[in-house]
Design a protein around this motif. Sequence first.
Motif, mmCIF file in Angstrom:
data_model
loop_
_atom_site.group_PDB
_atom_site.id
_atom_site.type_symbol
_atom_site.label_atom_id
_atom_site.label_comp_id
_atom_site.label_asym_id
_atom_site.label_seq_id
_atom_site.Cartn_x
_atom_site.Cartn_y
_atom_site.Cartn_z
ATOM 1 N N GLY A 1 0.768 -1.204 0.061
ATOM 2 C CA GLY A 1 0.212 0.183 0.068
ATOM 3 C C GLY A 1 0.811 1.152 0.149
ATOM 4 O O GLY A 1 0.432 2.145 -0.853
ATOM 5 N N GLU B 1 -11.306 6.039 0.525
ATOM 6 C CA GLU B 1 -10.728 5.549 1.531
ATOM 7 C C GLU B 1 -9.830 6.702 2.320
ATOM 8 O O GLU B 1 -8.879 6.981 1.698
ATOM 9 N N THR C 1 -5.753 2.010 7.043
ATOM 10 C CA THR C 1 -5.437 0.696 7.459
ATOM 11 C C THR C 1 -5.747 -0.501 6.534
ATOM 12 O O THR C 1 -6.559 -0.163 5.485
ATOM 13 N N ASN C 2 -5.027 -1.600 6.657
ATOM 14 C CA ASN C 2 -5.529 -2.671 5.627
ATOM 15 C C ASN C 2 -6.882 -3.226 5.961
ATOM 16 O O ASN C 2 -7.647 -3.113 4.594
ATOM 17 N N GLU C 3 -7.504 -2.928 6.970
ATOM 18 C CA GLU C 3 -9.141 -3.332 6.991
ATOM 19 C C GLU C 3 -10.086 -2.169 6.354
ATOM 20 O O GLU C 3 -10.836 -2.675 5.719
ATOM 21 N N MET D 1 -8.948 -0.564 3.802
ATOM 22 C CA MET D 1 -8.674 -0.426 2.374
ATOM 23 C C MET D 1 -9.504 -1.759 1.764
ATOM 24 O O MET D 1 -10.160 -1.587 0.815
ATOM 25 N N PRO E 1 -0.857 4.581 4.177
ATOM 26 C CA PRO E 1 -1.187 3.041 4.394
ATOM 27 C C PRO E 1 -0.121 2.648 5.691
ATOM 28 O O PRO E 1 1.072 3.096 5.393
ATOM 29 N N VAL F 1 -0.413 -2.032 4.962
ATOM 30 C CA VAL F 1 -1.442 -2.328 3.814
ATOM 31 C C VAL F 1 -1.020 -3.135 2.590
ATOM 32 O O VAL F 1 0.215 -2.941 2.214
ATOM 33 N N SER F 2 -1.637 -4.330 2.388
ATOM 34 C CA SER F 2 -1.015 -5.171 1.302
ATOM 35 C C SER F 2 -2.052 -5.558 0.384
ATOM 36 O O SER F 2 -3.210 -6.189 0.938
ATOM 37 N N LEU F 3 -2.234 -5.525 -0.984
ATOM 38 C CA LEU F 3 -3.339 -5.697 -1.725
ATOM 39 C C LEU F 3 -3.034 -6.928 -2.624
ATOM 40 O O LEU F 3 -1.897 -7.090 -3.285
#
Lengths: 340, 340
Positions: A271, B237, B241-243, B245, B264, B267-269
């Motif tokens: 991210g 957004e 946070t990852n949640e 996102m 971020p 965050v990992s997508l």
Amino acid sequence: MKGTVIHAPWDVRYEDREDPRIEEPTDAIIRTVATCVCGSDLWTYRGLNPIEKPIPMGHEYVGIVEEVGPDVRHVKPGQFVIGAFFATDGTCPICQAGYPSSCVNRRSIPGAQAPYVRIPWADGTLVPTPGMPDRALIPSLLTLSDVMGTGWFAADAAEVRPGKTAVIVGDGAVGLCAVIAAKQMGASRIIVMSRHEKRQALAKEFGATDIVEERGEEGVKRILDMTDGLGAESVLECVGTNESMMQAIQCTRPGGHMSFVGVPHGVSLDGRLLFYKQIHLHGGPAPVRRYLPDLIQLVWEGKIQPGKVFDLELPLEQVAEGYRAMHERRAIKALLWPDA
Amino acid sequence: MKGTVIHAPWDVRYEDREDPRIEEPTDAIIRTVATCVCGSDLWTYRGLNPIEKPIPMGHEYVGIVEEVGPDVRHVKPGQFVIGAFFATDGTCPICQAGYPSSCVNRRSIPGAQAPYVRIPWADGTLVPTPGMPDRALIPSLLTLSDVMGTGWFAADAAEVRPGKTAVIVGDGAVGLCAVIAAKQMGASRIIVMSRHEKRQALAKEFGATDIVEERGEEGVKRILDMTDGLGAESVLECVGTNESMMQAIQCTRPGGHMSFVGVPHGVSLDGRLLFYKQIHLHGGPAPVRRYLPDLIQLVWEGKIQPGKVFDLELPLEQVAEGYRAMHERRAIKALLWPDA
């Protein structure tokens, strides 16, 4: 009839299948004039997608309409048609917004590497050509079913613009078609990342101005050197691996656009990298149905010749050799003739 | 002078600092009329960013130009000015393309929670107001330095359009300013995801039509239920946070646009998720300098009142209480008056 069925990794057979028939009132049956093997078929061939039972293969096709269901209004028997690699209703809000490949009623094409194929949602999926095409046009028309439409989407999603620079990551059939699209959209500099001599030559024939052979960090450094240290306005990722995605992101300038059209395998994006690179990102299964009318016209008028990506032509019954040749990278893309 | 310096997590001091002076010919010195504490300052306050030596804090400011360097052409002593949270040259190709926050010569603002601050690249960074503002306008003008510009970018990057639906994930100052932006851009439905009563009320005052209190999978389900199962055209957004996102991605319809403007953290997508969701993604540090002229006009004419996000005002010397109040969520955002 006979048709192509995969039973296990490396085990592609041309064998007896049931004749397709109208199952729903919105179906059409097509007599396939030409079909081909897709790079994405190779994921299954190589065992990277599960094969729980024998799978009829193929989703790229051109052909003549044999029969239509009672609810089909716009497609008629006798027409020469091209269809997208997903069947889509054409009427849902997502289709109407230009994203048929994410249609809420999307269906797979049930095995187009066969002399006949059933196409669900015929009105939403198929587009007739202006007339019966010369045989010489057929390979180019066939690419519109997937790879040329996907290359076009890559350039469209990366917002390729006149006078700007486009970088294409990947020299498969989609990457090469993306060169055609970038050229049509007026990019003044088209840089293709490729280390395969024959594909480099075709990329140049299609309009590439520069070839970069380096990959990874060295490839990124070359692109930055060529773009005043900024990166390119448009970067088209046409592979789908984590390495190629990272390379593409790093080659895009802040505020620029990166597209990705290869089905991602093992891709995970940080991210914070995306945040500080400040690029636009857009990708997915290409909405090729949206582009079909315009692309048919370009092929019909001889303005683009994407059919040159086919460097192997085989009778359909030799389909297994098509898979082998593409897997071994002896062929960019294999065209299959049912009538040969 | 005195100014705000952080020495360690939780240790914010208002203490003696050197008076700022012109260091480069493109600098200006500003007498700060108002400054504030940013949500991003709290990352440092909470020890999530390293503090290797004492750091002068603050990057949001409005004030009066005291002095300019010899190469400053457009900003003059005596003007009331607002500047972006990064100093940027305004002339590089990235600035010219509308992305000053990724300027190739970008600099940090060296500690604006102080009575005076040096602004690098004064011509590229500062925008004068049409005249001397009433004190009542100052809070709203101050938000243009960061949170209102960032909320505007969130709406712009998510391509909020008249008559469409915008979902805003996050009810901090940026999320609330994003409501103002979505309203100005004509969204007919503005859904804010918030479970904080006071912030919900302000969101409604700013133009939110719906509040969703659920989060995660339940929150996504609520949004899908409200959008015919498709998701929203635009999702903003504003957390990082990852949640949040994941929630935002899942709430966006195929072909729709999602922006992300919170830095971020963790965050990992997944590439395949982004591929099959087929959304547009754009985010990063907001190019607030691009929006300043238009936003100053909107505030000047009383059309927007983003200053309402300040629910705590303190004399600058009580800055440490501002950090505490925001950390404890007793305040949405704390304004600091040097002259109080």
